[in-house]
Motif scaffolding. Structure first.
Motif, PDB file in Angstrom:
ATOM      1  N   TRP A   1       0.917  -1.149  -0.066  1.00 22.89           N
ATOM      2  CA  TRP A   1       0.163  -0.138   0.049  1.00 22.89           C
ATOM      3  C   TRP A   1       0.806   1.484   0.193  1.00 22.89           C
ATOM      4  O   TRP A   1       0.398   2.362  -0.246  1.00 22.89           O
ATOM      5  CB  TRP A   1      -0.864  -0.048   1.241  1.00 22.89           C
ATOM      6  CG  TRP A   1      -2.117  -0.870   1.107  1.00 22.89           C
ATOM      7  CD1 TRP A   1      -2.360  -1.735   0.034  1.00 22.89           C
ATOM      8  CD2 TRP A   1      -3.145  -0.950   1.866  1.00 22.89           C
ATOM      9  NE1 TRP A   1      -3.498  -2.407   0.184  1.00 22.89           N
ATOM     10  CE2 TRP A   1      -4.111  -1.910   1.436  1.00 22.89           C
ATOM     11  CE3 TRP A   1      -3.690  -0.352   2.949  1.00 22.89           C
ATOM     12  CZ2 TRP A   1      -5.301  -2.151   1.880  1.00 22.89           C
ATOM     13  CZ3 TRP A   1      -4.863  -0.815   3.593  1.00 22.89           C
ATOM     14  CH2 TRP A   1      -5.654  -1.682   3.117  1.00 22.89           C
ATOM     15  N   SER A   2       2.207   1.097   0.353  1.00 20.88           N
ATOM     16  CA  SER A   2       2.922   2.380   0.450  1.00 20.88           C
ATOM     17  C   SER A   2       3.256   2.842  -0.893  1.00 20.88           C
ATOM     18  O   SER A   2       3.304   4.137  -1.210  1.00 20.88           O
ATOM     19  CB  SER A   2       4.299   2.053   0.912  1.00 20.88           C
ATOM     20  OG  SER A   2       4.754   0.980   0.352  1.00 20.88           O
ATOM     21  N   GLU A   3       2.926   2.280  -1.851  1.00 18.48           N
ATOM     22  CA  GLU A   3       3.186   2.640  -3.402  1.00 18.48           C
ATOM     23  C   GLU A   3       2.014   3.461  -3.598  1.00 18.48           C
ATOM     24  O   GLU A   3       2.167   4.501  -4.214  1.00 18.48           O
ATOM     25  CB  GLU A   3       3.180   1.491  -4.423  1.00 18.48           C
ATOM     26  CG  GLU A   3       4.605   0.546  -4.313  1.00 18.48           C
ATOM     27  CD  GLU A   3       4.212  -0.684  -4.987  1.00 18.48           C
ATOM     28  OE1 GLU A   3       3.467  -0.869  -5.918  1.00 18.48           O
ATOM     29  OE2 GLU A   3       4.967  -1.588  -4.363  1.00 18.48           O
ATOM     30  N   HIS A   4       0.740   2.968  -3.291  1.00 24.21           N
ATOM     31  CA  HIS A   4      -0.410   3.896  -3.331  1.00 24.21           C
ATOM     32  C   HIS A   4      -0.322   5.334  -2.695  1.00 24.21           C
ATOM     33  O   HIS A   4      -0.509   6.292  -3.061  1.00 24.21           O
ATOM     34  CB  HIS A   4      -1.727   3.330  -2.829  1.00 24.21           C
ATOM     35  CG  HIS A   4      -1.967   2.126  -3.889  1.00 24.21           C
ATOM     36  ND1 HIS A   4      -2.462   1.875  -5.001  1.00 24.21           N
ATOM     37  CD2 HIS A   4      -1.854   0.627  -3.588  1.00 24.21           C
ATOM     38  CE1 HIS A   4      -2.499   0.974  -5.694  1.00 24.21           C
ATOM     39  NE2 HIS A   4      -2.134   0.161  -4.783  1.00 24.21           N
ATOM     40  N   ALA A   5       0.150   5.045  -1.434  1.00 22.24           N
ATOM     41  CA  ALA A   5       0.290   6.193  -0.394  1.00 22.24           C
ATOM     42  C   ALA A   5       1.141   7.320  -0.910  1.00 22.24           C
ATOM     43  O   ALA A   5       1.183   8.589  -0.834  1.00 22.24           O
ATOM     44  CB  ALA A   5       0.732   5.837   0.982  1.00 22.24           C
TER      45      ALA A   5
ATOM     46  N   PHE B   1      -2.850  11.808   9.439  1.00 23.55           N
ATOM     47  CA  PHE B   1      -1.705  12.350   8.606  1.00 23.55           C
ATOM     48  C   PHE B   1      -0.670  11.422   8.416  1.00 23.55           C
ATOM     49  O   PHE B   1      -0.276  10.931   7.397  1.00 23.55           O
ATOM     50  CB  PHE B   1      -1.415  13.710   9.098  1.00 23.55           C
ATOM     51  CG  PHE B   1      -0.274  14.479   8.125  1.00 23.55           C
ATOM     52  CD1 PHE B   1      -0.279  14.632   6.783  1.00 23.55           C
ATOM     53  CD2 PHE B   1       0.984  14.580   8.874  1.00 23.55           C
ATOM     54  CE1 PHE B   1       0.845  14.949   6.272  1.00 23.55           C
ATOM     55  CE2 PHE B   1       1.951  15.320   8.153  1.00 23.55           C
ATOM     56  CZ  PHE B   1       2.062  15.412   6.712  1.00 23.55           C
ATOM     57  N   PRO B   2       0.233  10.859   9.467  1.00 24.99           N
ATOM     58  CA  PRO B   2       1.256  10.044   9.414  1.00 24.99           C
ATOM     59  C   PRO B   2       0.664   8.933   8.766  1.00 24.99           C
ATOM     60  O   PRO B   2       1.438   8.167   7.998  1.00 24.99           O
ATOM     61  CB  PRO B   2       1.647  10.092  10.786  1.00 24.99           C
ATOM     62  CG  PRO B   2       0.716  10.560  11.667  1.00 24.99           C
ATOM     63  CD  PRO B   2      -0.117  11.331  10.832  1.00 24.99           C
ATOM     64  N   LEU B   3      -0.462   8.191   9.496  1.00 20.31           N
ATOM     65  CA  LEU B   3      -0.843   6.872   8.901  1.00 20.31           C
ATOM     66  C   LEU B   3      -1.021   6.802   7.562  1.00 20.31           C
ATOM     67  O   LEU B   3      -0.759   5.536   6.909  1.00 20.31           O
ATOM     68  CB  LEU B   3      -1.747   6.401   9.629  1.00 20.31           C
ATOM     69  CG  LEU B   3      -1.512   6.053  11.133  1.00 20.31           C
ATOM     70  CD1 LEU B   3      -3.106   5.878  11.933  1.00 20.31           C
ATOM     71  CD2 LEU B   3      -0.757   4.947  11.214  1.00 20.31           C
ATOM     72  N   LEU B   4      -1.767   7.972   6.916  1.00 18.04           N
ATOM     73  CA  LEU B   4      -1.977   7.826   5.585  1.00 18.04           C
ATOM     74  C   LEU B   4      -1.051   8.200   4.376  1.00 18.04           C
ATOM     75  O   LEU B   4      -0.587   7.637   3.449  1.00 18.04           O
ATOM     76  CB  LEU B   4      -3.227   8.543   5.186  1.00 18.04           C
ATOM     77  CG  LEU B   4      -4.489   8.017   5.645  1.00 18.04           C
ATOM     78  CD1 LEU B   4      -5.645   8.813   5.792  1.00 18.04           C
ATOM     79  CD2 LEU B   4      -4.845   6.644   5.148  1.00 18.04           C
ATOM     80  N   TYR B   5      -0.214   9.329   4.724  1.00 16.37           N
ATOM     81  CA  TYR B   5       0.516  10.188   4.129  1.00 16.37           C
ATOM     82  C   TYR B   5       2.087   9.615   4.131  1.00 16.37           C
ATOM     83  O   TYR B   5       2.804   9.334   3.256  1.00 16.37           O
ATOM     84  CB  TYR B   5       0.640  11.578   4.304  1.00 16.37           C
ATOM     85  CG  TYR B   5      -0.767  12.502   3.815  1.00 16.37           C
ATOM     86  CD1 TYR B   5      -1.898  12.367   4.543  1.00 16.37           C
ATOM     87  CD2 TYR B   5      -0.819  13.161   2.706  1.00 16.37           C
ATOM     88  CE1 TYR B   5      -2.976  12.996   4.358  1.00 16.37           C
ATOM     89  CE2 TYR B   5      -2.019  13.843   2.286  1.00 16.37           C
ATOM     90  CZ  TYR B   5      -3.035  13.600   3.196  1.00 16.37           C
ATOM     91  OH  TYR B   5      -4.219  14.602   2.920  1.00 16.37           O
TER      92      TYR B   5
END
Lengths: 193, 558
Positions: free
Chosen positions: A52-56, A186-190
């Protein structure tokens, strides 16, 4: 016997905590479990899906950081509004609440820009689970922010004519909560990779 | 009288419709919930008729299709839990009793209270309207498990489940407002002299139930938003095809759903705790032990949820810890039950109608509680899961608090609510008919379940193994019981309406009871108390030695 005024209204404050503040504490406790549940579920999925980090990476970190700054300053303003009420400076309280409303509007505009940017790139809620979570969590947060803005606006109008100044503190508590939720999102998603 | 925080209203609309008075709001909840109980009861009647004579026309309804049966079953469960149990036990009784019992003029937030009722009424309208939308009302069970409920194509159309989620969300909002009000009021607005451990147990139970609800419902609200988005926005939170997980919803649902059992049970216990001392003329046995047990029950109730999922494909290593906590929670509940029984010991017991219903509650609940231990044991649960054994169990566990406790409460507090006594003869008739037919209806379901009869099926004849005369006979008995149970409520409804006009005048304290609600007029006026009460002692001072009268009210000095 207690004072006659108390006897007449049959309305007590046994804990010494004003009833409105106590009610707000319990409301926020309930709200915490709503966002807590959502964030917990997101974390479970996130651990299961490291990709998911690629999407983030498609999120605009700068916009998120700017919005974080905005929200923190509105929280400061709400704290200053409360302090002003305690010093009976209602004009100052009104000005700080006004600043909060402007800040929150800027936050929502930036958020709307981000949404449209992401939609333009083809990232919609049904793209995959990461985007589902992103839109659900930020959307729910934005809805809470909007609700807070309405409440602040109503209280601001009252305070301007000298009514209900004690409510500045209660809506401030709510506002800090909404701010705190964003500080988690903010930190969890971005940022998390 | 100027007891309330708000002005006494003068117009009809302000007094009886858009009222801020907790007593009027309590009655609004009461009448809405009783109406919904009739709807829920009639749905049960149609289901029972279909099961007794499958495939034949049900008088007053018509043919029951398998899809129609799913709707009946779903809406029966939904209505009975969310639109009957909670509004009766929490909203109606809690609203009426908490301010009166703690000597306050009204709730802490009267406007929030009014908003709570109107939100609830709106949720009722949304739910009822879902019967009339294309595709019919929700049909996924009261648990609304995805993936079936997550897709319009699999759940009988776009409307039913969506409206169901909306209605339940509004109902949650209403009860959150109510709960915040209950907790704040009890914590902050007690009359001078009333310490926490001077509060009647009913207030403790209402507060405990409100706290449990507040902390358990949040994750399900998040989960319901996700389900709604799955249905409307194309997300796939619960859809394995997109990486989602349907079991997740079960966790979120039961993290709320099991504590919800105690949200309903605890106020039911509260009613019993108020009634037993009055009709035994004895102090409650182990007041503090009951309070501590209640708190422990509340904490444990958050650690038992996965016992609903033993067969859902959860990690088998999870089953044992959840089984242990489940069996553990029966300890504080048993402590409370034994304290109630010990209260009767050597009392001078009067079998008035409220007392009969209170004792009936304990008797019937015993069977529900004990069978809960069977279901909480994975080895047994894997066999009886999703059978009529479970249906029998949870009806035996929930009918006592919802039905018996509520009826006990109505017979007990009716004089306070309406100023007149209910008829004793009709009340006793109502009790004996009710307790008989409850057992006639639900006892046969235990053997049905052990024979392997699945729950939630519209027609046992579809299954080879269930096409036996024995299954048919048990279904017939249960159906006769259900019809009897419905008809048994006629004496109650007649009694309720008749007593409003013709009942004997009650006076302030017809039961010679000690708690504060009996220290004011019946019904209490606006603002509740003409003289602000002051509290000198605990709530259950009966048969105090050295006094002429055998009761000593909380507000009497010396």
């Amino acid at each position: 016997m207690a004072s006659s005024g108390q006897q007449e209204s049959l309305s007590y404050e046994r804990t010494g905590i004003p009833t409105g503040r106590l009610g707000m504490y319990w409301f926020l406790a309930g709200e915490t479990t709503v966002f807590g549940g959502l964030i917990f579920v997101y974390l479970l999925y996130r651990w299961r899906n490291p990709e998911w980090s690629e999407h983030a990476a498609h999120l605009i970190d700068l916009a998120g950081a700017f919005n974080t700054l905005i929200l923190v300053s509105t929280s400061v303003a709400m704290a200053r509004a409360h302090a002003a009420v305690q010093r009976d400076r209602l004009d100052l309280a009104v000005r700080n609440m006004g600043f909060t409303l402007v800040g929150a509007t800027v936050f929502l505009c930036v958020k709307a820009y981000e949404y449209s940017h992401e939609f333009a790139q083809g990232f919609v809620p049904s793209t995959n689970l990461f985007w589902s979570f992103y839109y659900t969590m930020t959307g729910l947060h934005a809805a809470h922010l909007l609700g807070g803005m309405v409440a602040i606006a109503i209280i601001l109008i009252g305070v301007r004519s000298g009514r209900n100044a004690h409510r500045v503190e209660y809506v401030g508590l709510y506002w800090h909560f909404v701010d705190t939720v964003w500080l988690c999102l903010f930190p969890l998603l971005y940022l998390a990779s | 009288m100027t007891g309330a925080a708000h002005e006494e209203p003068t117009s009809f609309l302000r007094k009886y419709v858009f009222s801020l008075d907790h007593k009027v709001i309590a009655k609004q909840y009461l009448f809405t919930a009783i109406s919904m109980a009739l709807v829920g009861g009639l749905l049960a009647y149609v289901m029972r008729m279909q099961l007794a004579s499958p495939g034949q026309e049900v008088p007053g309804y018509g043919m029951v299709s398998p899809a129609g049966y799913n709707t009946l079953m779903t809406m029966h469960g939904t209505i009975m839990i969310f639109w009957v149990a909670m509004p009766l036990l929490l909203a109606a009784l809690g609203n009426f009793l908490i301010p009166l019992m703690i000597g306050a003029g009204d709730m802490a937030f009267p406007r929030l209270n009014r908003l709570s009722y109107w939100t609830f009424l709106l949720s009722t309208v949304v739910l009822i309207s879902s019967f009339f939308v294309p595709g019919g009302a929700a049909a996924g069970g009261w648990t609304t498990y995805p993936p079936l409920s997550g897709s319009a194509a699999l759940s009988g159309g776009a409307w039913g489940v969506t409206l169901w989620i909306l209605a339940v969300a509004l109902e949650f909002a209403a009860f959150l407002m109510g709960g915040i009000n209950f907790i704040t009021t009890a914590v902050n607005m007690r009359a001078p002299g009333m310490k926490l451990f001077d509060m009647p147990l009913m207030v403790w139970m209402q507060v405990a139930a409100s706290v449990i609800f507040l902390f358990s419902v949040g994750p399900l609200i998040a989960g319901a938003v996700m389900l709604l988005l799955d249905r409307t926005a194309g997300t796939g939170f619960y859809n394995p095809a997109t990486g989602g997980d349907p079991i997740l919803f079960q966790h979120l649902f039961w993290f709320f759903g099991h504590p919800e059992v105690y949200v309903i049970l605890l106020p039911g216990f509260g009613v019993i705790a108020e009634i037993l001392p009055v009709f035994s003329r004895k102090p409650i046995f182990g007041y503090r032990m009951i309070v501590y047990s209640t708190i422990i029950t509340g904490i444990l109730s958050f650690m038992v949820w996965a016992h609903h999922q033993f067969v859902a494909g959860i990690d088998p290593r999870l089953a044992t810890p959840f089984s242990i906590t489940t069996i553990l929670i029966s300890v504080p509940i048993a402590v409370t039950t034994f304290a109630f029984i010990a209260t009767l010991w050597r009392g001078s017991i009067e079998f008035k109608t409220p007392m009969l219903f209170a004792l009936g509650m304990l008797g019937v609940f015993l069977l529900g509680g004990v069978t809960g231990i069977h279901n909480g044991t994975p080895a047994v649960d894997i066999y009886v899961h999703d059978t009529y054994f479970v249906v029998a169990h949870f009806h035996y566990a929930l009918i006592p608090p919802v039905f018996f406790s509520f009826l006990a409460a109505i017979y007990f507090w009716y004089p306070k609510m309406f100023g007149r006594m209910m008829n004793e003869v009709m009340g006793k008739l109502h009790f004996w008919l009710t307790i008989t037919f409850v057992n006639v209806t639900f006892l046969p379901m235990f053997p049905l379940g052990l024979m392997g009869h699945q729950r939630r099926i519209s027609n046992p004849n579809f299954f080879e193994a269930l096409r036996t005369p024995e299954v048919e006979r048990l279904h017939d008995i249960a159906t006769i019981g259900a019809i009897g149970l419905l008809l048994s409520q006629i004496p109650f409804l007649i009694n309720f309406v008749w007593s409003l006009f013709r009942g004997r005048e009650a006076g302030p304290n017809p039961w010679r009871a000690t708690t504060l609600e009996w220290a004011t007029t019946s019904p209490p006026g606006h603002g509740n108390f003409e003289v602000a009460p002051r509290v000198y002692r605990g709530p259950y001072e009966y048969s105090v030695p050295g006094r002429d009268e055998d009761w000593l009210p909380q507000n009497v000095s010396g």
